[in-house]
Scaffold this active site. Structure first.
Site, PDB file in Angstrom:
ATOM      1  NE  ARG A   1      -3.185  -0.533   2.868  1.00 27.15           N
ATOM      2  CZ  ARG A   1      -4.590  -0.512   2.361  1.00 27.15           C
ATOM      3  NH1 ARG A   1      -5.261   0.272   1.873  1.00 27.15           N
ATOM      4  NH2 ARG A   1      -5.133  -2.022   2.445  1.00 27.15           N
TER       5      ARG A   1
ATOM      6  CE  LYS B   1      23.702 -12.048  -3.577  1.00 21.63           C
ATOM      7  NZ  LYS B   1      23.821 -11.045  -4.849  1.00 21.63           N
TER       8      LYS B   1
ATOM      9  NE  ARG C   1       6.568  -0.900   6.026  1.00 20.12           N
ATOM     10  CZ  ARG C   1       5.215   0.320   6.382  1.00 20.12           C
ATOM     11  NH1 ARG C   1       5.188   1.082   5.780  1.00 20.12           N
ATOM     12  NH2 ARG C   1       4.476  -0.486   7.183  1.00 20.12           N
TER      13      ARG C   1
ATOM     14  CG  HIS D   1       3.892   5.294   8.158  1.00 14.02           C
ATOM     15  ND1 HIS D   1       4.477   5.765   7.176  1.00 14.02           N
ATOM     16  CD2 HIS D   1       2.977   4.605   7.780  1.00 14.02           C
ATOM     17  CE1 HIS D   1       3.944   5.307   6.045  1.00 14.02           C
ATOM     18  NE2 HIS D   1       2.822   4.638   6.350  1.00 14.02           N
TER      19      HIS D   1
END
Ligand SMILES: [Zn+2]
Lengths: 305, 153
Positions: A54, A83, A104, A132
């Site tokens: 989203r 990795k 994020r 956020h």
């Protein structure tokens, strides 16, 4: 030139009240005219160290509509990150390829750290349970859009107020606008005292409730969040309180005409579908507003607004 | 000069005396200063009589003067301690262990999800409450307190 040029947006407290308003004003302009190729010479990197379809699509749609090119990954599988590359090295590398990084990452504080390592601005698209900020900005946009103002509103927050970071950010941001807060939650999920302190320190008032019905007549905004079963050590306790934070259409009879229901989405059952058809439902439009707000942020930070 | 305590813990010619340490943190102070590995005389006295506390601890470190960072470490576990610099058996300076406004490097963030516990990053904290010792992590924004404070190895 805007003070936002070249800035990072990691935490809602990084921007002043005037800067929030500036972003909202620019977003309004993009809502009227979202397709403007003003970033056609820019590269935006979207680095999603955990999937969030989203949020990523909203950022990428915003960047695309402004003509920017997008590089990045939607989850770290198959990349050098998997990795074992350090966040430091990933950010140093990507900042040489891109003009702006949207990140994020489930680790809290990772975006702040990335902004210190990066040579280009960083927008935090969620760092675990911490911040956020673009969600908060689109909430502010939606409130202003539906109420015509941000000042002197009655804001009701309903549901999981303890763990819901969107609520914490919203309350903190609305402390700039002389809001009165009405907090509805089960006893176990009350707003943390640190957030209540911000309200007190701003000289504002909050009232606490356990039943959503009590706030419906006073609220200008009802901000709903999900109450998760996992938050309750005792499943019986969950069963006992779960209905006290559910909004149905029949409950809306006594509400103010200007009242609108917001929700950061996805919803589960805390807003019944019969609310969707009422004039009070605004949560789908709210999500759409995220694109305009993210366009505004990218344009301002990249210095084209 | 309190001669009684001098009998218990001998005077040093040059170095530092950390006095008035609460008894329960004496060995912690020695530990966070890395005195186990200090290769010169270190004298530790504990449960000594004093006027300021009923019982107290004292640490004397020969030929060492503490840096600002070391002083802030002491302040976090023993904010009431006094630090006395000695030269030629004389007191040349008396300092209080003062909690600084910002702390870098030597404290671990209590939040297991904090980026500083997953990458090699120097921690940074703002001290938001000196009295109750409350530190706000510059990265994850969570609070580390007296109860949850741990020092980096
Ligand atoms: Zn932290």
């Amino acid at each position: 030139m805007s003070t936002l040029k070249g800035r990072n947006l990691i935490s809602i407290t990084d921007f002043s009240k005037d800067e929030y308003i500036e972003v909202l004003d620019i977003a309004e302009e993009f809502e009227k005219n979202p397709k403007q190729k003003i970033l056609s010479d820019k590269v935006v990197a979207t680095l999603f160290f955990e999937p969030s379809t989203r949020t990523r699509l909203s950022f990428e749609s915003a960047a695309n509509q402004l003509g920017a090119r997008i590089i990045g990954f939607s989850d770290p599988g198959g990349t050098s990150v998997q990795k074992g590359e350090s966040l430091h090295d990933t950010i140093v590398m990507v900042s040489s390829y891109a003009d702006l990084i949207v990140m994020r990452n489930p680790k809290e504080g990772s975006s702040r750290y990335a902004s210190e390592v990066s040579t280009v601005p960083v927008i935090n698209a969620g760092d675990g349970a911490n911040q956020h900020p673009t969600q908060c900005m689109l909430d502010l946009y939606s409130i202003r859009k539906t109420q015509g103002r941000l000042d002197n509103l009655n804001i009701a927050c309903v549901g999981d107020l303890k763990y819901g970071r969107t609520v914490h950010s919203l309350v903190q941001a609305m402390c700039n606008f002389n809001a009165t807060f009405h907090l509805v939650s089960p006893q176990e999920l009350k707003l943390p005292s640190s957030v209540k302190m911000s309200v007190k320190n701003a000289g504002l008032k909050y009232y606490q409730y356990t039943d959503i019905k009590d706030v419906i007549p006073v609220a200008d905004i009802i901000y709903m969040t999900r109450v998760q079963r996992e938050r309750f050590p005792d499943p019986l306790e969950y069963e006992r309180v779960k209905d006290s934070c559910i909004l149905t259409a029949s409950m809306l009879k006594g509400c103010k005409d200007n009242m609108r229901v917001l929700h950061p989405l996805p919803r589960v059952n805390e807003i019944t579908v019969d609310v969707d058809k009422t004039p009070y439902a605004y949560y789908f439009r709210q999500a759409q507003n995220g694109v305009y707000v993210r366009q505004a942020l990218m344009a301002a930070i990249l210095g084209v607004r | 000069m309190d001669t009684k305590k001098e009998l218990v813990v001998p005077r040093i010619e040059n170095g530092t005396v950390i006095d008035h340490i609460p008894t329960e943190v004496v060995y912690q102070v020695a530990h966070i200063l890395g005195l186990e590995k200090y290769e010169d005389e270190v004298l530790i006295g504990n449960y000594l009589s004093s006027q300021k506390f009923i019982r107290k601890g004292i640490i004397k470190v020969k030929n060492k003067y503490f840096t600002k960072e070391e002083l802030s470490k002491i302040s976090l576990v023993a904010p009431m301690a006094s630090i006395i610099n000695i030269k030629n058996y004389e007191v040349v300076e008396k300092l209080e262990a003062e909690i600084p406004d910002h702390i870098e490097n030597f404290i671990k963030c209590m939040n297991p999800m904090c980026i500083t516990n997953h990458e090699k990053i120097a921690t940074k904290f703002d001290v938001v409450d000196k009295e109750n010792l409350k530190l706000r992590c510059h990265y994850c924004e969570k609070f580390t307190t007296k109860e949850t404070i741990r020092f980096c190895e």
